[in-house]
Design an enzyme around this catalytic site. Structure first.
Site, PDB file in Angstrom:
ATOM      1  N   LYS A  56       0.958  -1.221   0.144  1.00 10.13           N
ATOM      2  CA  LYS A  56      -0.012  -0.002  -0.094  1.00 10.13           C
ATOM      3  C   LYS A  56       0.920   1.275   0.072  1.00 10.13           C
ATOM      4  O   LYS A  56       0.719   2.270  -0.615  1.00 10.13           O
ATOM      5  CB  LYS A  56      -0.869  -0.074   1.186  1.00 10.13           C
ATOM      6  CG  LYS A  56      -2.407  -0.666   0.889  1.00 10.13           C
ATOM      7  CD  LYS A  56      -2.295  -2.148   0.726  1.00 10.13           C
ATOM      8  CE  LYS A  56      -2.588  -2.657  -0.677  1.00 10.13           C
ATOM      9  NZ  LYS A  56      -2.538  -4.182  -0.689  1.00 10.13           N
ATOM     10  N   HIS A 448     -21.814  16.214   4.265  1.00 15.02           N
ATOM     11  CA  HIS A 448     -21.717  16.727   2.858  1.00 15.02           C
ATOM     12  C   HIS A 448     -20.529  17.552   2.598  1.00 15.02           C
ATOM     13  O   HIS A 448     -20.114  18.338   3.463  1.00 15.02           O
ATOM     14  CB  HIS A 448     -22.956  17.344   2.444  1.00 15.02           C
ATOM     15  CG  HIS A 448     -22.957  17.982   0.737  1.00 15.02           C
ATOM     16  ND1 HIS A 448     -23.079  17.180  -0.154  1.00 15.02           N
ATOM     17  CD2 HIS A 448     -22.791  19.168   0.595  1.00 15.02           C
ATOM     18  CE1 HIS A 448     -22.826  17.862  -1.464  1.00 15.02           C
ATOM     19  NE2 HIS A 448     -22.825  19.113  -0.931  1.00 15.02           N
TER      20      HIS A 448
HETATM   21  P1  FAD Z   1       1.635 -14.280   8.124  1.00 19.01           P
HETATM   22  O1  FAD Z   1       1.500 -12.745   8.158  1.00 19.01           O
HETATM   23  O2  FAD Z   1       2.182 -14.936   6.933  1.00 19.01           O
HETATM   24  O3  FAD Z   1       2.384 -14.427   9.350  1.00 19.01           O
HETATM   25  C1  FAD Z   1       2.957 -15.827   9.652  1.00 19.01           C
HETATM   26  C2  FAD Z   1       4.080 -15.730  10.394  1.00 19.01           C
HETATM   27  O4  FAD Z   1       4.400 -17.088  10.932  1.00 19.01           O
HETATM   28  C3  FAD Z   1       5.441 -15.220   9.908  1.00 19.01           C
HETATM   29  O5  FAD Z   1       5.854 -13.801  10.400  1.00 19.01           O
HETATM   30  C4  FAD Z   1       6.356 -16.290   9.599  1.00 19.01           C
HETATM   31  O6  FAD Z   1       7.779 -15.931   9.676  1.00 19.01           O
HETATM   32  C5  FAD Z   1       5.899 -17.446  11.055  1.00 19.01           C
HETATM   33  N1  FAD Z   1       6.007 -18.524  10.906  1.00 19.01           N
HETATM   34  C6  FAD Z   1       6.170 -19.483   9.607  1.00 19.01           C
HETATM   35  N2  FAD Z   1       6.577 -20.839  10.329  1.00 19.01           N
HETATM   36  C7  FAD Z   1       7.098 -20.556  11.552  1.00 19.01           C
HETATM   37  C8  FAD Z   1       7.670 -21.651  12.247  1.00 19.01           C
HETATM   38  N3  FAD Z   1       7.798 -22.946  11.841  1.00 19.01           N
HETATM   39  N4  FAD Z   1       8.187 -21.239  13.512  1.00 19.01           N
HETATM   40  C9  FAD Z   1       8.101 -19.712  13.983  1.00 19.01           C
HETATM   41  N5  FAD Z   1       7.610 -18.738  12.906  1.00 19.01           N
HETATM   42  C10 FAD Z   1       7.017 -19.280  11.906  1.00 19.01           C
HETATM   43  N6  FAD Z   1      -4.176  -8.926   3.237  1.00 19.01           N
HETATM   44  C11 FAD Z   1      -5.295  -8.206   3.283  1.00 19.01           C
HETATM   45  O7  FAD Z   1      -6.064  -8.127   4.160  1.00 19.01           O
HETATM   46  N7  FAD Z   1      -5.126  -6.665   2.782  1.00 19.01           N
HETATM   47  C12 FAD Z   1      -4.125  -6.411   1.897  1.00 19.01           C
HETATM   48  O8  FAD Z   1      -4.230  -5.326   1.247  1.00 19.01           O
HETATM   49  C13 FAD Z   1      -2.980  -7.165   1.440  1.00 19.01           C
HETATM   50  N8  FAD Z   1      -2.142  -7.248   0.679  1.00 19.01           N
HETATM   51  C14 FAD Z   1      -1.143  -8.057   0.594  1.00 19.01           C
HETATM   52  C15 FAD Z   1      -0.209  -7.836  -0.500  1.00 19.01           C
HETATM   53  C16 FAD Z   1       0.708  -8.610  -0.599  1.00 19.01           C
HETATM   54  C17 FAD Z   1       2.033  -8.464  -1.770  1.00 19.01           C
HETATM   55  C18 FAD Z   1       0.750 -10.073   0.151  1.00 19.01           C
HETATM   56  C19 FAD Z   1       1.754 -11.059  -0.402  1.00 19.01           C
HETATM   57  C20 FAD Z   1      -0.345 -10.274   0.936  1.00 19.01           C
HETATM   58  C21 FAD Z   1      -1.264  -9.392   0.996  1.00 19.01           C
HETATM   59  N9  FAD Z   1      -2.295  -9.469   1.966  1.00 19.01           N
HETATM   60  C22 FAD Z   1      -3.237  -8.680   2.415  1.00 19.01           C
HETATM   61  C23 FAD Z   1      -2.346 -10.823   2.801  1.00 19.01           C
HETATM   62  C24 FAD Z   1      -1.837 -10.910   4.123  1.00 19.01           C
HETATM   63  O9  FAD Z   1      -0.603 -10.152   3.977  1.00 19.01           O
HETATM   64  C25 FAD Z   1      -1.971 -12.294   4.744  1.00 19.01           C
HETATM   65  O10 FAD Z   1      -3.319 -12.768   4.702  1.00 19.01           O
HETATM   66  C26 FAD Z   1      -1.674 -12.160   6.118  1.00 19.01           C
HETATM   67  O11 FAD Z   1      -0.449 -11.652   6.455  1.00 19.01           O
HETATM   68  C27 FAD Z   1      -2.073 -13.244   6.995  1.00 19.01           C
HETATM   69  O12 FAD Z   1      -1.695 -13.439   8.263  1.00 19.01           O
HETATM   70  P2  FAD Z   1      -1.019 -14.626   9.039  1.00 19.01           P
HETATM   71  O13 FAD Z   1      -0.948 -14.154  10.456  1.00 19.01           O
HETATM   72  O14 FAD Z   1      -2.008 -15.725   8.850  1.00 19.01           O
HETATM   73  O15 FAD Z   1       0.352 -15.212   8.485  1.00 19.01           O
END
Ligand code: FAD
Length: 472
Positions: A56, A448
């Protein structure tokens, strides 16, 4: 690896500190549980470090750049060259990310959540081993929330090399504006980044395998975006089946079949954005006996429970909509269930947003879905062309569409394409969530001149008395 280390007892363990994990950790701590969170990477997960926030920031910077170049439309003369300094832009973007990740750390600490840095790996149904560069420690937990997220999916015929063939992560770190950029995948990530680079001056080609960009979205919404992409000079090729590609050193060559014909696209960089893969394959889930679906996502019920007692999963690794707000929402549900509350997931009023140009946002049911669910829907559509604020912003393309039940006038769904759709959808989400009817929206006095008036007018349209359009 050290074998047989003495296990430390923890109460609630959260694996992954993305928007799912850190929110779950804070909520569980608020509810009186002793929480430990572990992440192998930076706090904030994909969302803060290489997803929502940096993308963003890039989109905003590209819009600012274009609006300066187009300022003459409003009688503003800009003299001299308007240039993009990518290293500086990236530094600014990284600064935004740093502020937010620092904020997450303070919030976790403020809620007395213990933060551990390392990679977690299950070695049983009630314990994980956390490995760091030089040590490892086993933790025995009462409850665990898996929030390990997802990573970019790779095309076996077009593997990321981080140099010319990029995932979204590298595309958010480019130190130059590509002369030419090929984007493989016209989903929201490819579209958002492709549009941003087009606005910064790149010649962009988007190759999409389906019949349209944003497959599955309402064609009326995507039509507006297609029109704008054309104005920006973006070449959108649909039904393009990528056959492979090669880093040629100074450039990259992508081969695709389009309408039965072999085509070659040459560019400085190729962004492959074909979807995301759950981080569930290197977690030792087999030792915890946690069940996955056929695509590798963790199976959960409507309280974020896996098939194993005391093991919960949330966010991207649990499938469904791979969105940050969905991860956070599930994080709160899981934490509350662990704390003994009877919270359940309800996605009826889930917002979906694409930061395209114009933005797309929707929630609840479309007209077709409403019919499928047995409703007799009434639909009202109000155009931004009839909204004073949209015209004064010089961004009047698009509309707000409300789908309501014809008898009760309950708002079943709202679809928006237009300026600030991402913000406007908030009111619609609230309406769908609380079961509001069109009268509630129409009786609400909207300031508005604001874009929010379009929602009031569309609601009045449902009732047959919109003021700024002729009612059917
Ligand atoms: P993640 O954010 O993926 O976090 C998972 C964490 O787990 C990571 O920090 C990782 O290091 C850690 N991890 C993994 N395995 C292990 C392990 N074995 N041990 C310890 N740590 C571990 N979503 C929106 O809602 N709006 C948006 O505008 C948007 N834009 C996006 C743009 C891009 C380019 C991308 C790639 C994604 C976007 N998303 C957006 C999606 C959003 O980023 C994800 O849906 C969100 O981050 C998911 O959150 P999460 O907590 O499930 O996992």
């Amino acid at each position: 690896m050290v074998v047989g280390d003495l296990a430390q007892e923890v109460d609630v363990l959260v694996i992954g500190a993305g928007p799912g994990g850190y929110v779950a950790a804070i909520r569980a701590a608020q509810l009186g549980r002793k929480v430990t969170i572990v992440d192998k990477d930076a706090l904030g997960g994909v969302c803060l470090n290489r997803g929502c926030i940096p993308s963003k920031a890039l989109i905003t910077a590209s819009e600012r750049f274009l609006s300066i170049k187009e300022a003459d439309q409003m009688g503003i003369e800009v003299s001299g060259d308007v240039k993009v300094n990518m290293p500086e832009l990236m530094k600014w973007k990284d600064g935004v990310v740093k502020k937010l990740t620092g904020g997450v750390k303070s919030l976790l600490q403020g809620n007395k959540v213990e933060i551990i840095s390392g990679e977690a790996y299950f070695n049983g149904t009630d314990s994980v081993r956390v490995v760091t560069d030089d040590s490892s420690q086993t933790y025995k937990f009462n409850d665990v929330i898996i929030a390990t997220g997802s990573r970019p999916a790779e095309l076996p015929i077009l593997r990321f090399d981080g140099k010319r063939i990029l995932s979204s992560t590298e595309a958010l770190q480019l130190q130059e504006v590509p002369g030419r950029l090929v984007v493989v995948g016209g989903g929201y990530i490819g579209l958002e980044l492709g549009t941003a680079y087009a606005k910064l001056g790149a010649e962009v080609t988007i190759l999409e395998g389906a019949k349209s960009i944003l497959p599955g979205s309402d064609p009326a919404l995507t039509k507006m975006v297609m029109r704008r992409l054309k104005q920006l000079g973006v070449n959108v090729v649909t039904e393009a089946m990528v056959q492979g590609g090669e880093n040629k050193g100074e450039e990259v060559e992508i081969k695709a079949t389009v309408g039965g014909e072999e085509k070659t696209y040459t560019a400085d960089y190729c962004l492959v954005a074909i979807g995301r893969k759950p981080n569930t394959d290197e977690l030792g889930l087999e030792y915890a006996q946690v069940e996955l679906d056929e695509r590798g996502f963790i199976k959960i019920d409507n309280q974020c429970r896996t098939n194993v007692d005391h093991i919960y999963a949330i966010g991207d690794c649990a499938g469904g909509a791979l969105l940050a707000h969905k991860a956070s929402y599930e994080g709160k549900v899981a934490a509350e269930v662990i704390a003994g509350m009877n919270s359940v997931i309800d996605y009826q009023a889930m917002p979906f947003v694409v930061f395209s140009d114009p933005e797309i946002a929707y929630t609840g049911l479309t007209e077709e879905e409403a019919k499928e669910q047995g409703y007799d829907p009434v639909v009202s559509r109000f155009a931004f062309q009839a909204n004073g604020r949209a015209l004064s912003m010089n961004q009047a393309d698009g509309f707000v569409k409300i789908v309501a039940d014809s008898e009760t006038k309950q708002v079943l769904g709202v679809q928006i394409v237009g300026p600030e759709a991402s913000t406007l959808i908030g009111e619609a989400v609230f309406a769908v969530e609380m079961g509001a009817n069109a009268e509630d929206l129409s009786l609400t006095i909207h300031a508005h001149p604001t874009l929010t008036e379009t929602i009031m007018e569309a609601a009045e349209g449902v009732l047959g008395h919109a003021i700024h359009m002729v009612n059917r």
